[in-house]
Design an enzyme around this catalytic site. Sequence first.
Site, PDB file in Angstrom:
ATOM      1  N   HIS A 154       0.800  -1.234   0.000  1.00  0.00           N
ATOM      2  CA  HIS A 154       0.000   0.000   0.000  1.00  0.00           C
ATOM      3  C   HIS A 154       0.825   1.273   0.000  1.00  0.00           C
ATOM      4  O   HIS A 154       0.264   2.364  -0.030  1.00  0.00           O
ATOM      5  CB  HIS A 154      -0.941   0.020   1.208  1.00  0.00           C
ATOM      6  CG  HIS A 154      -0.243   0.231   2.524  1.00  0.00           C
ATOM      7  ND1 HIS A 154       0.332  -0.797   3.241  1.00  0.00           N
ATOM      8  CD2 HIS A 154      -0.017   1.346   3.265  1.00  0.00           C
ATOM      9  CE1 HIS A 154       0.868  -0.320   4.353  1.00  0.00           C
ATOM     10  NE2 HIS A 154       0.667   0.993   4.386  1.00  0.00           N
TER      11      HIS A 154
HETATM   12  C1  UD1 Z   1      -2.142   5.594   6.093  1.00  0.00           C
HETATM   13  C2  UD1 Z   1      -0.810   6.086   6.670  1.00  0.00           C
HETATM   14  C3  UD1 Z   1       0.277   5.069   6.430  1.00  0.00           C
HETATM   15  C4  UD1 Z   1      -0.124   3.709   6.962  1.00  0.00           C
HETATM   16  C5  UD1 Z   1      -1.473   3.306   6.406  1.00  0.00           C
HETATM   17  C6  UD1 Z   1      -1.888   2.065   7.135  1.00  0.00           C
HETATM   18  C7  UD1 Z   1      -0.568   8.532   6.573  1.00  0.00           C
HETATM   19  C8  UD1 Z   1       0.146   9.648   5.932  1.00  0.00           C
HETATM   20  N1  UD1 Z   1      -0.397   7.328   6.018  1.00  0.00           N
HETATM   21  O1  UD1 Z   1      -1.961   5.471   4.696  1.00  0.00           O
HETATM   22  O2  UD1 Z   1       1.457   5.464   7.124  1.00  0.00           O
HETATM   23  O3  UD1 Z   1       0.838   2.758   6.583  1.00  0.00           O
HETATM   24  O4  UD1 Z   1      -2.437   4.337   6.671  1.00  0.00           O
HETATM   25  O5  UD1 Z   1      -2.912   1.384   6.561  1.00  0.00           O
HETATM   26  O6  UD1 Z   1      -1.232   8.721   7.555  1.00  0.00           O
HETATM   27  N2  UD1 Z   1      -9.406   4.312   2.258  1.00  0.00           N
HETATM   28  C9  UD1 Z   1     -10.566   3.579   2.248  1.00  0.00           C
HETATM   29  N3  UD1 Z   1     -11.085   3.169   3.432  1.00  0.00           N
HETATM   30  C10 UD1 Z   1     -10.525   3.451   4.632  1.00  0.00           C
HETATM   31  C11 UD1 Z   1      -9.348   4.216   4.633  1.00  0.00           C
HETATM   32  C12 UD1 Z   1      -8.797   4.631   3.445  1.00  0.00           C
HETATM   33  O7  UD1 Z   1     -11.111   3.285   1.202  1.00  0.00           O
HETATM   34  O8  UD1 Z   1     -11.064   3.039   5.678  1.00  0.00           O
HETATM   35  C13 UD1 Z   1      -8.806   4.735   0.970  1.00  0.00           C
HETATM   36  C14 UD1 Z   1      -9.243   6.122   0.530  1.00  0.00           C
HETATM   37  O9  UD1 Z   1      -9.378   6.121  -0.841  1.00  0.00           O
HETATM   38  C15 UD1 Z   1      -8.047   6.973   0.900  1.00  0.00           C
HETATM   39  C16 UD1 Z   1      -6.885   6.013   0.723  1.00  0.00           C
HETATM   40  O10 UD1 Z   1      -7.387   4.744   1.105  1.00  0.00           O
HETATM   41  O11 UD1 Z   1      -7.934   8.113   0.113  1.00  0.00           O
HETATM   42  C17 UD1 Z   1      -5.683   6.358   1.568  1.00  0.00           C
HETATM   43  O12 UD1 Z   1      -6.030   6.476   2.940  1.00  0.00           O
HETATM   44  P1  UD1 Z   1      -5.155   7.412   3.940  1.00  0.00           P
HETATM   45  O13 UD1 Z   1      -5.582   7.213   5.353  1.00  0.00           O
HETATM   46  O14 UD1 Z   1      -5.131   8.791   3.447  1.00  0.00           O
HETATM   47  O15 UD1 Z   1      -3.709   6.864   3.762  1.00  0.00           O
HETATM   48  P2  UD1 Z   1      -3.182   5.373   3.725  1.00  0.00           P
HETATM   49  O16 UD1 Z   1      -2.617   5.114   2.379  1.00  0.00           O
HETATM   50  O17 UD1 Z   1      -4.245   4.482   4.251  1.00  0.00           O
HETATM   51  N1  UDP Z   2      -3.163  -5.966   9.048  1.00  0.00           N
HETATM   52  C1  UDP Z   2      -4.425  -6.550   9.180  1.00  0.00           C
HETATM   53  N2  UDP Z   2      -5.095  -6.966   8.056  1.00  0.00           N
HETATM   54  C2  UDP Z   2      -4.562  -6.845   6.816  1.00  0.00           C
HETATM   55  C3  UDP Z   2      -3.268  -6.256   6.689  1.00  0.00           C
HETATM   56  C4  UDP Z   2      -2.605  -5.808   7.833  1.00  0.00           C
HETATM   57  O1  UDP Z   2      -4.923  -6.691  10.292  1.00  0.00           O
HETATM   58  O2  UDP Z   2      -5.210  -7.251   5.837  1.00  0.00           O
HETATM   59  C5  UDP Z   2      -2.482  -5.485  10.277  1.00  0.00           C
HETATM   60  C6  UDP Z   2      -1.056  -5.959  10.477  1.00  0.00           C
HETATM   61  O3  UDP Z   2      -1.019  -7.226  11.090  1.00  0.00           O
HETATM   62  C7  UDP Z   2      -0.480  -4.878  11.375  1.00  0.00           C
HETATM   63  C8  UDP Z   2      -1.182  -3.639  10.870  1.00  0.00           C
HETATM   64  O4  UDP Z   2      -2.329  -4.080  10.152  1.00  0.00           O
HETATM   65  O5  UDP Z   2      -0.854  -5.114  12.728  1.00  0.00           O
HETATM   66  C9  UDP Z   2      -0.241  -2.883   9.943  1.00  0.00           C
HETATM   67  O6  UDP Z   2      -0.908  -1.905   9.268  1.00  0.00           O
HETATM   68  P1  UDP Z   2      -0.458  -1.347   7.850  1.00  0.00           P
HETATM   69  O7  UDP Z   2       0.397  -2.322   7.127  1.00  0.00           O
HETATM   70  O8  UDP Z   2      -1.696  -0.899   7.194  1.00  0.00           O
HETATM   71  O9  UDP Z   2       0.350  -0.051   8.267  1.00  0.00           O
HETATM   72  P2  UDP Z   2       1.894   0.260   8.520  1.00  0.00           P
HETATM   73  O10 UDP Z   2       2.359  -0.650   9.600  1.00  0.00           O
HETATM   74  O11 UDP Z   2       2.595   0.073   7.226  1.00  0.00           O
HETATM   75  O12 UDP Z   2       1.911   1.685   8.912  1.00  0.00           O
END
Ligand code: UD1
Ligand code: UDP
Length: 370
Positions: free
Chosen positions: A206
């Site tokens: 992601h």
């Molecule tokens: C965010 C964090 C990243 C983390 C990730 C974990 C920041 C800058 N980034 O990135 O560090 O690794 O979360 O998962 O805070 N969306 C959905 N449903 C949701 C949430 C998001 O559809 O419940 C989609 C939306 O289109 C959104 C995109 O995901 O625009 C990105 O979501 P966002 O929270 O902005 O950043 P992440 O890429 O999730």
């Molecule tokens: N995780 C989860 N379901 C998934 C993928 C990840 O529960 O399908 C959990 C994972 O085990 C960890 C957390 O989400 O505890 C990590 O989140 P993510 O990779 O989104 O964020 P990051 O750690 O890169 O910020």
Amino acid sequence: MSSELVVHITGARPNFPKAAPVIRALEARGVSQELVHTGQHYDEAMAKVFFRQLGLPEPDVDLGVGSGSHARQTAAIMTGLEELFLDRDPALVVVYGDVNSTVGAAMVAAKLGIALAHVEAGLRSFDRTMPEEINRVVTDQLADLLFTTSPDALVHLGHEGVPADRVHFVGNPMIDTLLANLDRFDGDQVRGALGLGAEYVVATLHRPGNVDDPADAAELVKAVHAVADQVEIALPLHPRGRARLEAAGLFTHERLRVIDPLGYVEFLGLVRGARAVVTDSGGVQEETTILGVPCLTLRPNTERPVTITHGTNRLVTRPELAAAAAEVLAAGRATTWSVPPLWDGRAGERIADVITAFVGVAVSPWEARG
Ligand code: UD1
Ligand code: UDP
């Protein structure tokens, strides 16, 4: 009398497993606390399932900020939290990790003169193309209590002028959650439900650097397909990259199961039984380190080098991935591996001890003045 209230800020998926053991340990110490969910993540599988599975209390406040550009999302978080902090007057705000909810809360707390604790302080990738790196640096500059997960963090914080007496090396609360739930991770059950054979790889992808640009996405799909040529893959796909990776042909390989994000228990069950993991996640590098599952991290750097020096992690480029996967699959899973210091399931307790003392100290001089 000044408030002893501790307010925890969570918002995105990786925040929840870090906050759960801290909240539990503070509860046991009788500290008054509230849990805020900013709503940065809002899907059932990205947020709500964690509250249920990790025994987190229902959030006292859900700001419902949702998705948006960095500025819009962070601004909505800040606006909501400013009002809340003015109303609650907490003694301490606790933020987790490196997401926009972390830095937004940190800036609001600091400007209102409210003490700030940062859990998972001092991690550095030294790559400011990552939004998380900016969030880490800013949050650590503003924090009064910095809780670190690995010894390198203290060195980084020292270079940035953070006084050492603010820093507490406590271990890794995300690993507390993993160890507390180990008995619930049943790989066979999830594997069976997905129709996977005994030998499979789990992937999560992601990071903007892998999925946002169409050329990167195309190269990523090629690399992942080259692994699927060797072994079945289950890929619970984060919503961020879905459209771009689909457009790049991700879904077309018959041995690649692209599924929706999994709940925490189901995901780690699947990881526990996997031959290897391919990821660009931060937290997954740490979880595979403890589970002893080989981890191939598709990134040019990591802010978690302890997962390489102690754990099972290795950084690979997209063109290197297929050969690295072949090596890992041929080698099989390690039977012994080392665990980073203090990743022992007690980090939440250590954090709670420091916070309890801090909140007590914070109250006394105020009372004395008043
Ligand atoms: C965010 C964090 C990243 C983390 C990730 C974990 C920041 C800058 N980034 O990135 O560090 O690794 O979360 O998962 O805070 N969306 C959905 N449903 C949701 C949430 C998001 O559809 O419940 C989609 C939306 O289109 C959104 C995109 O995901 O625009 C990105 O979501 P966002 O929270 O902005 O950043 P992440 O890429 O999730
Ligand atoms: N995780 C989860 N379901 C998934 C993928 C990840 O529960 O399908 C959990 C994972 O085990 C960890 C957390 O989400 O505890 C990590 O989140 P993510 O990779 O989104 O964020 P990051 O750690 O890169 O910020």
